[in-house]
Motif scaffolding. Structure first.
Motif, PDB file in Angstrom:
ATOM      1  N   ILE A  27       0.830  -1.207   0.000  1.00  0.00           N
ATOM      2  CA  ILE A  27       0.000   0.000   0.000  1.00  0.00           C
ATOM      3  C   ILE A  27       0.860   1.251   0.000  1.00  0.00           C
ATOM      4  O   ILE A  27       0.644   2.172  -0.804  1.00  0.00           O
ATOM      5  N   VAL A  28       1.843   1.310   0.885  1.00  0.00           N
ATOM      6  CA  VAL A  28       2.692   2.502   0.993  1.00  0.00           C
ATOM      7  C   VAL A  28       3.471   2.722  -0.297  1.00  0.00           C
ATOM      8  O   VAL A  28       3.527   3.838  -0.814  1.00  0.00           O
ATOM      9  N   ARG A  29       4.040   1.673  -0.843  1.00  0.00           N
ATOM     10  CA  ARG A  29       4.847   1.818  -2.064  1.00  0.00           C
ATOM     11  C   ARG A  29       4.000   2.159  -3.286  1.00  0.00           C
ATOM     12  O   ARG A  29       4.517   2.717  -4.248  1.00  0.00           O
ATOM     13  N   ALA A  30       2.720   1.858  -3.245  1.00  0.00           N
ATOM     14  CA  ALA A  30       1.829   2.267  -4.331  1.00  0.00           C
ATOM     15  C   ALA A  30       1.484   3.753  -4.236  1.00  0.00           C
ATOM     16  O   ALA A  30       1.186   4.395  -5.235  1.00  0.00           O
ATOM     17  N   TYR A  31       1.564   4.306  -3.034  1.00  0.00           N
ATOM     18  CA  TYR A  31       1.177   5.688  -2.799  1.00  0.00           C
ATOM     19  C   TYR A  31       2.358   6.658  -2.823  1.00  0.00           C
ATOM     20  O   TYR A  31       2.264   7.748  -3.380  1.00  0.00           O
ATOM     21  N   VAL A  32       3.467   6.283  -2.190  1.00  0.00           N
ATOM     22  CA  VAL A  32       4.653   7.139  -2.137  1.00  0.00           C
ATOM     23  C   VAL A  32       5.900   6.331  -2.466  1.00  0.00           C
ATOM     24  O   VAL A  32       5.922   5.109  -2.330  1.00  0.00           O
TER      25      VAL A  32
END
Length: 161
Positions: A27-32
């Motif tokens: 999730i985090v790597r998809a967003y930032v």
């Protein structure tokens, strides 16, 4: 000797921890775009990580960015009711929280929980490095007391989240 219920609870929490680390990373790597500079300088065993707590997203970013091992736990104040609110329920569900009461009436118990995490080779993360964490976790459980390394770090560019 471990009993069957405590062994089951341990396996369940470990499974939840790994699942939450993997999901959070996706999730985090998809967003930032995140990057950990100096990964080779992180201790491979017990340590206390102090970070400047700039946003409610910090624990999620740390879970997504830090290595899978050693196991990461978070030390910080809890709500009077940890079943209230999504973040509190998530921290409780994953087993990553080492909470203490806002009135600080249970710091001895919280310090014992920190010591158990460190004794099993885990890492304790504590927000607030800019406000006095380095040199010992404020309120107990400091690195100087347990003989393990203390790592200070910061996130860059997250103030707007």
């Amino acid at each position: 000797m471990e009993t069957a219920p405590s062994r089951f609870r341990s396996v369940r929490l470990t499974t939840r921890y790994w699942l939450s680390k993997i999901v959070m990373s996706c999730i985090v790597r998809a967003y930032v775009r995140v990057r950990l500079d100096g990964r080779e300088r992180l201790p491979g065993g017990p340590a206390i990580y102090c970070f400047n707590h700039m946003s409610w997203t910090d624990p999620f970013l740390l879970m997504a960015t830090l290595p899978m091992r050693p196991r990461l736990s978070f030390f910080g104040p809890k709500e009077e009711d940890m079943s209230a609110g999504g973040r509190n329920r998530l921290m409780t569900w994953t087993g990553t929280a080492i909470p203490y009461k806002p009135a600080k009436t249970d710091l001895r118990d919280a310090t014992r929980r920190v010591e158990r995490v460190l004794a099993t080779g885990g890492v304790v993360a504590r927000g607030g490095a800019a406000s006095g964490c380095v040199g010992g976790v404020r309120g107990g459980g400091g690195a100087g007391e347990c003989g393990c390394p203390e790592v200070s770090g910061s996130e860059c560019g997250l103030a707007g989240l």
